[in-house]
Motif scaffolding. Sequence first.
Motif, PDB file in Angstrom:
ATOM      1  N   MET A 570       0.844  -1.200   0.000  1.00  0.00           N
ATOM      2  CA  MET A 570       0.000   0.000   0.000  1.00  0.00           C
ATOM      3  C   MET A 570       0.883   1.256   0.000  1.00  0.00           C
ATOM      4  O   MET A 570       0.537   2.287  -0.564  1.00  0.00           O
ATOM      5  N   SER A 573       1.764   3.137  -3.177  1.00  0.00           N
ATOM      6  CA  SER A 573       0.867   4.091  -3.817  1.00  0.00           C
ATOM      7  C   SER A 573       0.769   5.398  -3.040  1.00  0.00           C
ATOM      8  O   SER A 573      -0.023   6.260  -3.383  1.00  0.00           O
ATOM      9  N   LEU A 574       1.554   5.552  -1.990  1.00  0.00           N
ATOM     10  CA  LEU A 574       1.582   6.825  -1.274  1.00  0.00           C
ATOM     11  C   LEU A 574       2.246   7.861  -2.191  1.00  0.00           C
ATOM     12  O   LEU A 574       3.354   7.649  -2.652  1.00  0.00           O
ATOM     13  N   PRO A 575       1.568   8.966  -2.478  1.00  0.00           N
ATOM     14  CA  PRO A 575       2.157   9.936  -3.407  1.00  0.00           C
ATOM     15  C   PRO A 575       3.499  10.443  -2.903  1.00  0.00           C
ATOM     16  O   PRO A 575       3.662  10.685  -1.705  1.00  0.00           O
TER      17      PRO A 575
ATOM     18  N   LEU B 576      -5.778  13.738   0.422  1.00  0.00           N
ATOM     19  CA  LEU B 576      -5.228  13.061  -0.756  1.00  0.00           C
ATOM     20  C   LEU B 576      -5.001  11.585  -0.472  1.00  0.00           C
ATOM     21  O   LEU B 576      -5.336  10.713  -1.283  1.00  0.00           O
ATOM     22  N   ILE B 577      -4.434  11.312   0.713  1.00  0.00           N
ATOM     23  CA  ILE B 577      -4.163   9.914   1.052  1.00  0.00           C
ATOM     24  C   ILE B 577      -5.470   9.145   1.165  1.00  0.00           C
ATOM     25  O   ILE B 577      -5.572   8.000   0.718  1.00  0.00           O
ATOM     26  N   ILE B 580      -6.722   8.316  -2.287  1.00  0.00           N
ATOM     27  CA  ILE B 580      -5.949   7.240  -2.904  1.00  0.00           C
ATOM     28  C   ILE B 580      -6.213   5.911  -2.219  1.00  0.00           C
ATOM     29  O   ILE B 580      -6.346   4.867  -2.873  1.00  0.00           O
ATOM     30  N   ALA B 581      -6.331   5.957  -0.884  1.00  0.00           N
ATOM     31  CA  ALA B 581      -6.606   4.717  -0.155  1.00  0.00           C
ATOM     32  C   ALA B 581      -7.965   4.178  -0.559  1.00  0.00           C
ATOM     33  O   ALA B 581      -8.130   2.972  -0.767  1.00  0.00           O
TER      34      ALA B 581
END
Lengths: 919, 603
Positions: A570, A573-575, B576-577, B580-581
């Motif tokens: 996971m 996918s952390l920007p 943002l997280i 995305i999560a």
Amino acid sequence: MNKDQTSFTGRTRERKTKRSVHFFDLVARTTITIGGLMTVVAVFTVCIFLVWVVLPLFTSASASAPQRSAVALAGERPLFIGSDEYRRLGWALYPDSTLNVFRLDNGKTIVNRKLFESPKMTAAVYSTQFADAAFGFEDGSVRLGRISFGTSFIESADAEPGLRELKTGEVVEHNGGLVEKVPSGQLRELALSVKLEEAVPAIEGTPVARIDAARGSNNMVFAVLGQDGQLVIENVRARRNIMTGKTTFTKQTARLPFDKSTHRLPMFLRLAGLGDNVFVAWEDGTLVRYDTRNLAAPVVAEEMDLVPEPGGSLTALEFLIGKATLVSGDSVGNVRAWFRVKPEPVATLDDGKQVIATRDLPASVASRLVHPSAQTLPQHLRDRAKELAFMPSNDGSMLVPAHLIHTGKAGVVALASSARTRLLAASYADGSASLHQVTSEKHLATVSSDNAAPFTSIAITPKDDGLVAVTAASAYSWAVDVGYPETTTLSLLGKVWYEGYEKPEHIWQSVGGTDDFEPKLGLVPLIFGTLKATIYSLMFGVPIALLAAIYTSEFLSPRARGQIKPAIEMMASLPSVVLGFIAALVIAPAVEGVVPALLCALICVPLVFLIGAYVWQLLPYKIALGYGHARFPLMVLAFPLGLWLSYIVGPWVEHWFFAGNIKLWLNWAPSGTPADLDSAYHSAVGGWMLLFVPLSAALVGFAIMQFLNPMIRPLASTWDRKRAALMDVVKFLAAAAATLVLALFFSAALSAIGFDARGSFIDTYVQRNAMVVGLIMGFAIIPIVYTISDDALNSVPRHLRSASLGAGATQWQTTIRIIVPTAMSGLFSAVMIGIGRAVGETMIVLMAAGNTAVLEWNIFSGFRTLSANIAVELPEAVKNSTHFRTLFLAALVLFAMTFVLNTIAEMVRLRFRKRAFQL
Amino acid sequence: MTSTQTKPGAAHNDPTAGPRAGVAIKPPAPSYNRSRSRNKTSLYAHGEPMVWLTGGALAMCLLMIIGLVALIVAQGVATFWPGPVVRYQTLDGVRAGETTRLENYSPEDSVFERLPESSRAAARKMVADNGGVTGRRLVRIGNYEITGEHFAWVSDFEIAPGADAVSTPPWMLVVERLAWGRFYGEPVGVVIEGKLIPCEPAEAWKLFGEHHPAVRERWEQRRRLETGDIGVINHRAEQARLALRAVEMKYGKESPQWRAEHESFLKTEERDKAEFDRIAREIEALNNTNNGYKIVLRTADGTESTLGMADIVRAYPANQLSFAQKSVVYLSRWWEFLTDDPREANSEGGVYPAIFGTVVMTLIMSLLVVPFGVLAALYLREYAKGGILISAVRIAINNLAGVPSIVFGVFGLGFFCYIIGGGIDQLFFSAKLPSPTFGTGGLMWASFTLALLTLPVVIVATEETLAAVPGSMREGSYACGASKWQTIKRIVLPRAMPGIMTGMILAMARGAGEVAPLMLVGAVKLAPELPVNGVFPFFHPERSFMHLGFHIYDLGFQSPNAEAAKPMVFTTTLLLILIIAVLNLAAVFIRARLRRRFSSSQF
């Protein structure tokens, strides 16, 4: 059945596929093939497009066929020539002050007038950069002026009747200028304008023989040489009274030491920059440089020879844009660019001269420098006198021939510099002329006259798009496409000697404050920064990722693995913008206060894990085996423990090894005096320890594995578990102590010899540095390396594992002897892909690396990577400029680097997969 | 993916193994050891220290991830919670405001020089007694027009002696304004309809509460007029000007066509001017009414300041709020954050345009990337003849997934913006040149660039699922007489759907979090207008847009008031997280669901 047979008519039943099915099948096939191929092509377009944009950087310039026109010229050599920015008109100024404006297409003279009747003009100078001219007269006065083409546009409708009927592109003479109809429908009028300012008396009682001038924002500086040998520099400040409109001049004059009895009248007089240096040069190449920064006390700074070749004489001397680089042309055919550099002075001699010493200068320069006799040098320099080149200078700087544009042709006749870039045109006695970029030494074009008549004067057109030259009888003009003269492969990747720098260097500095700033586009500092970021982040990320993958795949229960692995995945996918901001705004300020603790953590954290292992071994076997699954929670607890330990130890380490303050210790530089030895910061032990503790640990570990363990193993087999575990603890403690002692010994030894770690991999601390980036970017590449390695370890066939365990190997033995070697190529490809990630990562480095393009390995300093540089500079780069294309080149380099890395990884992975299936 | 990896593993694991499951990946070993009374295996063979190092590495990974996420969540969640306003009586004055953070530091000697002479010695001693270290707090003192600063450090030794040096005055209001940051002060009067009413804080607060909503309502109305109605007029005027310019370029100035167009242009202009004046009068009236409502606040050091109610976004007496009231403030701040425009150089207000920009861009990107990605995968897997070329193409596509995103950004800028966009401008928007329409960064080009960037992700994911569809099913379909396309449409694609969806969602997650290429192709710190609005043609793909990721970069690094922007960075990051999560979890969920649906029909 029977009925069916009887009803058989002899015809087979024909099932025809419907037309529509065929049709849609065809449509689908076509669409998918075209769409698929297009998509694949689109993906490759990226690479092709980048190459397409970059390629013009490396193509050479081209010159058109000459546009030749016979001009009714005066026959003598003009002082200066020039042209307008559209290359329609040319002008020439002759020694008798005649100004001739002529058409470049047919040579017809439009204007021919004498600028000054009385007093007679005796000297003149023209600077292409500002179109400034200065004239000296026989009565000793000087005048500033401006010779430039004025352009005005007139709407067709408003024009005079005769001009309205012009067709597009047609040119007519009009009012001492040219009128042309341009494609937009307007009329463009071109005319030479000469603006002259009031005469200023410069020297008394003698005609002006040589003159140069510089114009500041509210002052002008003249250097004037009288026929009688007076050499004067004057700073004239004009102050305009707003009320009366009258201009008053305040004048500051300095007479430069010049002895005419020993010298003949010099050929050239040049004034650098805003008048801070005056150059006087003679035909034999002798040049005297005066330092006139302080007008009250001008001094002769140095005296030198511009033409070292025997028998050569100086034939031309011009400034490049910015008036700091002097270009000399000689009768041998050499063109040299000279500028002042200011090396660190090493000593001041008794007579006040400073001695400049350097080893880095090229041999051609060094040979020119004098070796002072040993007696005149201070004691500490005498021993080094042989290896150093010395030269005395009165102002601490020296003129060096930074660029040699050697042509090997006939002697130089005339030189001309560009008004906007560092282009230089030179004409030669054999009737040829060439165009060069001075900094990159790139030869751009060569042109020649029809009958080998030398060009007596040459000029580069204002837009750098052409050349204008005159022989005694004709005028020539060429359209030249110079392309991107600043860049060559060598200038992008090699050291380039930029104006004002002591020696050739790798520099990236694309934007500057002034108009005549020269962009320095060396990619090496950026590539270096990229490598630095990659290496430091790999040093942190790769070991952790690989070890973690080994534990996950070999020791973790499947259930725990099913929960932990996705959690780490996971993370991928952390920007990266989030990681970058955490690095720069949270980690960097936090780390700044605990640098020693962080350095200790590199040792303390593994140490705590090892201690945990040895304590675990001490447990009774049944417990150790039965509660084996409890090890992982303990490990999780051990990490904060290790951090806490390093937080406690940190200040002590700082106290013992870094003189109580690591930042001051890092910043400290020896002053070269005996007091250095007494300074608390003198010892470099702490710095070397950073390097030697890990090295010694590896060394000790290796020694134990190779020598101690084989000795102990036969004994150990007789011991019971408890005894063996105790012995193991003892061994570990001894090894730890040995590591420490060994590291201390090496560090102290190196420090005592005088090697200092500072200046190499550690140096001055800046908040946003490679260590912070290494931590966070290492963290960013962990998930990808971890996932791929774990997959590789897992795809090792199950029977290999079973066979090993069945043969009695322990789990660890199986892991290290069977699994890891088999999966090695998979692990390798994981690391390669990790490197690819690190190379291209943008946001983290952009935010946390400080973005200074420096070439040093210092882990405590920032850097600038290719990717961050693109992100910062591309939005501001002018489309299709050299800078723009060089940034595309940077992108192409990144593309190539990652593509190669990934391809290697992919190929190794495929090979591994094949092998794994064969096993 | 992960859930399936667990299942076979778990099934393998003997349930009777019980507590030893952790060690017993290899079932035979423990039983072998257990059967012996004495362990003959050398201790060293277990490599316990190395096992601990590998496990330690994994523990570090996990803890770092947990720590990072916890930090963001904690900071992001706590930001909007209203804190108390503390009044510090310092040695040289009074400071009042919200405490943002505490830290320890070692003051240099020059710090003490700034203190009043009388108290220097005491302060020095206090710090010296504490080992040269002292605590200090960063106080958001606000009142920028008076103090000239938003934040101030208050060290322990600076606080005056006495029990009441640190207090929480009950009527200190926290006032969030449209400009100049926050204001802290006690209400000492209000101006209603132009009349000043001096009164007690409680009374003033009550009056403020009565009139503020109406004032804000009028302010909202004014803003609607300004952005909506005047925006429409401006747009119309611009269109008319462009039309005139186009005619001029085509037929030349003073041509008959131009004169006709010019005539109508002047007419439009005149009509618009009348309407503009009407709206301007309306705005003026609203402003005049609002100007009559003010509140007078007295700051901690006694300065009185009058603030217009229209400029006040929110005000609350921080020190006497109940938990419920605090929650209301907290939620209203979140609401503002999610639905409002940013103000104060993005450091206050909301991020609605950024959320909008991110979502719209990601959607356009997926609309582009999925069809093309699937087409390419279908071609590579179903139609292309195998061979070295195709496997080389496959390796290359795999590799492109690893090409740095900034490279795609460079390509997007050079190819989409400058070449394609520049071409479009030449053809269709020449009237507007030299100011570019499509020839610069914008929503459309950003989506194109990210589509290209995520294309390999979709191709690879789709190809893998296509490969996973059993060949027997294809053969069965052909045997029934289906054509190739019928087979693909009816058999292969439905079965590959979960994989395609997963690929798409993963691509969306990657696209939503990518910032570096957007910096080059159109993300801006403040977009004046949304890319979708009520003005024809409603959707403006050429406009630049705001993006959450770029917003984080901009707030953290280009904000003039970095300290005030810091909380906003954390909330934006959290948002943002979360997005995305959610996308990632959706991928997992949809995959699992579709897999279940199709697994039942498997034969």
